[in-house]
Motif scaffolding. Structure first.
Motif, mmCIF file in Angstrom:
data_model
loop_
_atom_site.group_PDB
_atom_site.id
_atom_site.type_symbol
_atom_site.label_atom_id
_atom_site.label_comp_id
_atom_site.label_asym_id
_atom_site.label_seq_id
_atom_site.Cartn_x
_atom_site.Cartn_y
_atom_site.Cartn_z
ATOM 1 N N ALA A 82 0.004 -2.677 17.124
ATOM 2 C CA ALA A 82 1.217 -1.876 16.904
ATOM 3 C C ALA A 82 1.471 -1.675 15.412
ATOM 4 O O ALA A 82 1.891 -0.602 14.986
ATOM 5 C CB ALA A 82 2.412 -2.552 17.571
ATOM 6 N N ALA A 83 1.168 -2.703 14.620
ATOM 7 C CA ALA A 83 1.402 -2.605 13.173
ATOM 8 C C ALA A 83 0.496 -1.557 12.526
ATOM 9 O O ALA A 83 0.827 -0.994 11.487
ATOM 10 C CB ALA A 83 1.176 -3.966 12.524
ATOM 11 N N LEU A 129 -2.166 5.957 6.774
ATOM 12 C CA LEU A 129 -3.205 4.928 6.689
ATOM 13 C C LEU A 129 -2.557 3.563 6.436
ATOM 14 O O LEU A 129 -1.925 3.344 5.403
ATOM 15 C CB LEU A 129 -4.163 5.278 5.537
ATOM 16 N N SER A 130 -2.707 2.650 7.385
ATOM 17 C CA SER A 130 -2.125 1.307 7.236
ATOM 18 C C SER A 130 -3.125 0.393 6.523
ATOM 19 O O SER A 130 -4.330 0.603 6.592
ATOM 20 C CB SER A 130 -1.818 0.703 8.604
ATOM 21 N N LEU A 131 -2.575 -0.636 5.888
ATOM 22 C CA LEU A 131 -3.446 -1.584 5.176
ATOM 23 C C LEU A 131 -3.422 -2.962 5.838
ATOM 24 O O LEU A 131 -2.349 -3.525 6.076
ATOM 25 C CB LEU A 131 -2.976 -1.729 3.720
ATOM 26 N N ILE A 132 -4.611 -3.470 6.105
ATOM 27 C CA ILE A 132 -4.763 -4.882 6.464
ATOM 28 C C ILE A 132 -5.253 -5.568 5.187
ATOM 29 O O ILE A 132 -6.366 -5.296 4.715
ATOM 30 C CB ILE A 132 -5.814 -5.097 7.577
ATOM 31 N N ALA A 133 -4.413 -6.405 4.598
ATOM 32 C CA ALA A 133 -4.772 -7.065 3.338
ATOM 33 C C ALA A 133 -5.318 -8.461 3.645
ATOM 34 O O ALA A 133 -4.730 -9.199 4.435
ATOM 35 C CB ALA A 133 -3.550 -7.154 2.429
ATOM 36 N N GLU A 134 -6.420 -8.785 3.009
ATOM 37 C CA GLU A 134 -7.131 -10.017 3.378
ATOM 38 C C GLU A 134 -6.928 -11.149 2.372
ATOM 39 O O GLU A 134 -7.061 -10.959 1.166
ATOM 40 C CB GLU A 134 -8.630 -9.708 3.501
ATOM 41 N N VAL A 135 -6.646 -12.334 2.920
ATOM 42 C CA VAL A 135 -6.575 -13.550 2.106
ATOM 43 C C VAL A 135 -8.002 -14.108 2.052
ATOM 44 O O VAL A 135 -8.491 -14.709 3.003
ATOM 45 C CB VAL A 135 -5.583 -14.565 2.723
ATOM 46 N N ALA A 188 -0.448 -5.467 7.865
ATOM 47 C CA ALA A 188 -0.947 -6.653 8.588
ATOM 48 C C ALA A 188 -1.814 -7.454 7.626
ATOM 49 O O ALA A 188 -2.199 -6.963 6.558
ATOM 50 C CB ALA A 188 -1.747 -6.226 9.812
ATOM 51 N N LEU A 189 -2.122 -8.694 8.042
ATOM 52 C CA LEU A 189 -2.917 -9.574 7.179
ATOM 53 C C LEU A 189 -4.168 -10.037 7.906
ATOM 54 O O LEU A 189 -4.188 -10.130 9.136
ATOM 55 C CB LEU A 189 -2.076 -10.794 6.787
ATOM 56 N N SER A 190 -5.196 -10.302 7.116
ATOM 57 C CA SER A 190 -6.421 -10.904 7.640
ATOM 58 C C SER A 190 -6.628 -12.199 6.868
ATOM 59 O O SER A 190 -6.534 -12.204 5.637
ATOM 60 C CB SER A 190 -7.592 -9.937 7.406
ATOM 61 N N VAL A 191 -6.875 -13.283 7.585
ATOM 62 C CA VAL A 191 -7.024 -14.577 6.912
ATOM 63 C C VAL A 191 -8.355 -15.203 7.286
ATOM 64 O O VAL A 191 -8.615 -15.484 8.471
ATOM 65 C CB VAL A 191 -5.869 -15.542 7.303
ATOM 66 N N GLY A 194 6.394 -11.967 8.052
ATOM 67 C CA GLY A 194 6.700 -11.328 9.334
ATOM 68 C C GLY A 194 5.547 -10.454 9.784
ATOM 69 O O GLY A 194 5.636 -9.796 10.828
ATOM 70 N N LEU A 195 4.471 -10.425 9.017
ATOM 71 C CA LEU A 195 3.350 -9.549 9.373
ATOM 72 C C LEU A 195 2.406 -10.236 10.356
ATOM 73 O O LEU A 195 2.164 -11.442 10.243
ATOM 74 C CB LEU A 195 2.556 -9.159 8.115
ATOM 75 N N PRO A 196 1.843 -9.483 11.286
ATOM 76 C CA PRO A 196 0.859 -10.080 12.194
ATOM 77 C C PRO A 196 -0.435 -10.403 11.445
ATOM 78 O O PRO A 196 -0.819 -9.678 10.523
ATOM 79 C CB PRO A 196 0.624 -8.978 13.233
ATOM 80 N N ALA A 197 -1.084 -11.494 11.854
ATOM 81 C CA ALA A 197 -2.284 -11.941 11.144
ATOM 82 C C ALA A 197 -3.504 -11.997 12.067
ATOM 83 O O ALA A 197 -3.403 -12.373 13.233
ATOM 84 C CB ALA A 197 -2.035 -13.319 10.532
ATOM 85 N N LEU A 198 -4.619 -11.621 11.481
ATOM 86 C CA LEU A 198 -5.928 -11.659 12.155
ATOM 87 C C LEU A 198 -6.646 -12.944 11.758
ATOM 88 O O LEU A 198 -6.697 -13.281 10.570
ATOM 89 C CB LEU A 198 -6.743 -10.453 11.680
#
Ligand SMILES: O=C(O)c1ccccc1NCC(=O)[C@H](O)[C@H](O)COP(=O)(O)O
Length: 264
Positions: free
Chosen positions: A49-50, A56-62, A91-94, A116-120
């Motif tokens: 959903a995010a 264009l949405s961004l998934i930012a990675e840790v 959203a985040l990617s970890v 509050g962001l969903p994480a992968l």
């Protein structure tokens, strides 16, 4: 490199999980649909959903390290996550892989606790127990790599969904894309990085994304890897739903600003 990491993670899984873990995880899988019925179980989760918003949405990675870059940055996962959120990531990617990416369970748990962001959960999933862990550690989604799971992808996809997680199914070429489509993936990431040579080809994602659409895919598409500046996104802006970016943001020194600049 990919083969080595997969072997290491399979060894970790053997040392961590018992048969009971696998049975417990696999026991959550819903029965197969009757032949001829539509298999779609399309309940959009938090992660999907995010990414499904306009633009264009961004998934930012840790990401603290990688095989291609070596050491990237000594990120504190919680601080990084807050900065990514402040900058406008969707959203985040970890990374939770420890040997080559400096990841761990705590990184994911700390990120989930402060944003509050969903994480992968970004890892090399080779055992059903790793999906149980992903849920237990607070992830909203898990990465499933077609290059790693091959024909087992369908089983892992159903398991991930039945655990209430979204699955980002990663592909790198037409063959892997055909497997992902046949398995009913609804969120596909196209990696620009060839994980055997580590070479980046920024044309790979737009090419395969167009191919997926031409084959009737109506789910969400993510372009992954190698993006360093806003201009790099020009070929995916109009075709992808999201981009997944790690090294250039993580190594920037000012993560919120780097996100804003990339998305400008
Ligand atoms: O990043 C690597 O060097 C790598 C090597 C071997 C297997 C996987 C690898 N990366 C995983 C990823 O897909 C990236 O972390 C992700 O797409 C972000 O890429 P980037 O923005 O280029 O850091």
């Amino acid at each position: 490199m990919l083969q080595r990491i997969v072997q290491e993670r399979a060894g970790d899984a053997r040392a961590t999980f018992t048969d009971e873990h696998a049975e417990r995880a696999l026991g959550t899988i819903a029965p197969l649909p009757e032949p001829g019925t539509v298999a779609a179980r399309s309940v959009p989760g938090r992660f999907r959903a995010a990414l499904g918003t306009p633009g264009l949405s961004l998934i930012a990675e840790v990401k603290r390290a990688s095989p291609s870059q070596g050491h990237i940055a000594a990120l504190d996962p919680a601080t990084a996550a807050r900065s990514y959120e402040e900058g406008g990531a969707a959203a985040l990617s970890v990374l939770t892989e420890p040997r080559h990416f400096g990841g761990n369970r705590e990184a994911l748990q700390e990120v989930v606790a402060v944003t509050g962001l969903p994480a992968l959960r970004k890892d090399f999933v080779v055992h059903p127990g790793m999906l149980l862990e992903a849920r237990e550690w607070g992830a909203s989604a898990a990465l499933l790599m077609t290059s790693v799971l091959g024909e087992q992808l369908g089983v892992y996809l159903r398991l991930t969904r039945d655990l209430g997680l979204d699955a980002l199914v990663e592909v790198h070429d037409e063959h892997e894309l055909s497997i992902a489509l046949a398995c009913g993936a609804d969120l596909i990431g196209v990696n620009n990085r060839d994980l055997t040579t580590l070479k980046i080809d920024l044309q790979n994602a737009p090419r395969l994304i167009r191919s997926a659409r031409a084959q009737g895919f109506t789910g969400l598409l993510v372009a992954e890897s190698g993006y360093r500046e806003a201009a790099d996104l020009s070929d995916v802006r109009s075709v992808a739903d999201a981009v997944l970016v790690g090294s250039s943001l993580a190594g920037s020194g000012d993560l919120a600003r780097a996100v804003r600049t990339l998305l400008a």
